[in-house]
Design an enzyme around this catalytic site. Structure first.
Site, PDB file in Angstrom:
ATOM      1  CE  LYS A  81      -3.948   1.647   2.837  1.00  0.00           C
ATOM      2  NZ  LYS A  81      -4.794   1.244   3.988  1.00  0.00           N
ATOM      3  CB  SER A 157      -8.001   2.989   3.024  1.00  0.00           C
ATOM      4  OG  SER A 157      -7.111   2.511   4.018  1.00  0.00           O
ATOM      5  CB  SER A 181      -8.163  -0.208   5.836  1.00  0.00           C
ATOM      6  OG  SER A 181      -9.006   0.912   5.944  1.00  0.00           O
TER       7      SER A 181
END
Length: 465
Positions: A81, A157, A181
């Site tokens: 990420k 996310s 997330s």
């Protein structure tokens, strides 16, 4: 997907590379080819570090040729990420503003540990702006897309992480979980995800959202791969003040242990409300596979979710206050407005939320004196359509973005370890949370492994590519 290297697990790659049936460079080139072919559809990557990956793969092949130990993850491609510091890249954290930062001078601790174990980083992944997102939609980089239906959300996310692993681009990825997330993208994209105990894995050199809730963890397509990645990332780290000083406690050696002595219950009450039929079906299948008939009530879970919202938006607003003042128009408006609201929350409300948090943690830990694992939905539904603003929960029309994490927030609120497992329903998969007491990732992963062996959970091949 047609390459003969597609579909290999991390464990299979390690075996093939160490036996020299495949080269690390060949595995890396195959991953880069998949990214080039499919990421134009999935939009999971924001940066591809091809030169770095090839250089790392060559060092692994050279080590193996010289008879040296190349590590437990030798040749395994992974991606992170884009809130993880990657040496040479600005740490954008899904934002426009952070792109103006100088490139990171050092990798995040977890990247260093994976690469020390022989893994090969191939890039950075799309995410919701500043991790304040449950959808996987980013107005700056575009939405990451669900590998089983590209018209649907990945969840956020860590949306790019879910998309990249669910789409078979890489066998492993790293994400973060503040309010859900890791677990939400795992559920929507049909993969396994681990949110470890708060403080278990170092967060050093990653961009924060809510420091008192933030966790980092892995995604994979099998329990064995998830455990392998988790094991090599464990250990104290003085660069993260919240990181535990407990020694590493590897779980791979115990994955195959029988779970007959594990006490398991299904979360009742709050966790059986606000769900679509597919979420109920997924939990029912898991309970049936485990032979579970007991139900437990997690007390005041709705209040826990409300308190998590108060603390999240307040801490997030504090972190971003200068950026909100100086560059308000460079935020995603949906993120900016929630942060501005957080900046105006009265201090007494935050104080009450924190006091409640301590009470709630005590009450939930009391439950773990009589059970070892609690089963709960990961999301209320399968992945919604991209751009979908509302859905109906228990007859009430509610905002999608705010309510996707309705069942994950009460758990990360007190830092419990959770394995999200994919139930391969048709036409879309959905996840279930396997929740354990603090520091008992081993039990949650053993239960996940038993479910995988029984065929109750699995990561389906991508259906939308």
């Amino acid at each position: 997907m047609t390459s003969d290297r597609d579909g290999l697990s991390a464990l299979e790659i390690v075996q093939a590379v160490k036996s020299r049936k495949l080269s690390a460079l060949g595995v890396t080139e195959a991953a880069l080819s998949r990214i080039a072919k499919y990421d134009s559809v999935l939009n999971s990557f924001t940066d591809v570090t091809a030169d770095r990956a090839r250089a790392k793969a060559r060092t692994i092949d050279a080590a193996i040729a010289a008879g040296k130990n190349a590590g437990p993850l030798a040749g395994v491609p992974f991606a992170v990420k884009n809130l993880f510091d990657v040496q040479g890249l600005p740490t954008r954290a899904g934002s426009k503003i952070n792109r103006d930062l100088p490139p990171a001078s050092r990798d995040a601790t977890l990247i260093e540990r994976l690469e020390a174990a022989g893994a090969v980083m191939v890039g950075a992944l799309n995410m919701g702006e500043y991790a304040y997102d449950f959808t996987g939609e980013n107005i700056h980089d575009g939405p990451s897309r669900n590998p089983h239906d590209v018209t649907r959300m990945t969840g956020g996310s860590s949306g790019g992480s879910g998309s990249a692993v669910g789409g078979g681009l890489v066998p492993l990825a790293l994400g973060s979980d503040t309010n859900g997330s890791i677990r939400v993208p795992s559920s929507f994209c049909g993969i396994f995800g681990l949110k470890p105990t708060y403080g278990r894995l170092s967060r050093a050199r990653s961009f924060p959202f809510v420091s008192s809730f933030d966790h980092l963890g892995p995604f994979a397509r099998s329990v064995g791969d998830l455990a392998l990645a988790y094991d090599v990332m464990q250990g104290p780290d003085a660069d993260d003040a919240a990181c535990t000083t407990r020694p590493a406690e590897p779980v791979s050696p115990v994955l195959a242990q029988d779970i007959g002595d594990v006490r398991i219950a299904v979360a009742g009450g709050y966790f059986q409300k606000n769900v679509f039929p597919e979420a109920t079906e997924a939990v029912t299948r898991i309970a049936r596979a485990l032979g579970v008939t007991r139900t437990v009530e997690i007390p005041e879970a709705a209040r826990a979710r409300a308190a998590a919202y108060v603390i999240s938006t307040c801490e997030g607003a504090s972190l971003h206050l200068d950026r909100l003042r100086q560059r308000p128009n460079d935020f995603d408006p949906a993120v900016r407005d929630r942060l501005l609201a957080g900046a105006m929350i009265p201090a007494p409300l935050v104080d009450r939320a924190q006091k409640f948090r301590r009470w709630y943690r005590t009450q939930v830990l009391e439950l773990f004196k009589s059970v070892d694992v609690i089963i709960a939905p990961a999301t209320p539904c399968v992945a919604p359509k991209l751009g979908q603003a509302t859905f109906m929960l228990d007859g009430v029309e509610l905002p999608v973005r705010a309510n996707i994490g309705i069942h994950t927030q009460p758990i990360s609120f007190i830092g419990l370890p959770v394995v999200a497992v994919p139930v391969p329903l048709e036409p879309m998969p959905i996840g279930v949370q396997i929740i354990a007491a603090p520091w008992r990732e081993d039990i949650a992963l053993r239960v996940a492994g038993a479910l995988e062996r029984a065929g109750a959970v699995s990561a389906p091949r991508p259906r939308g590519l």
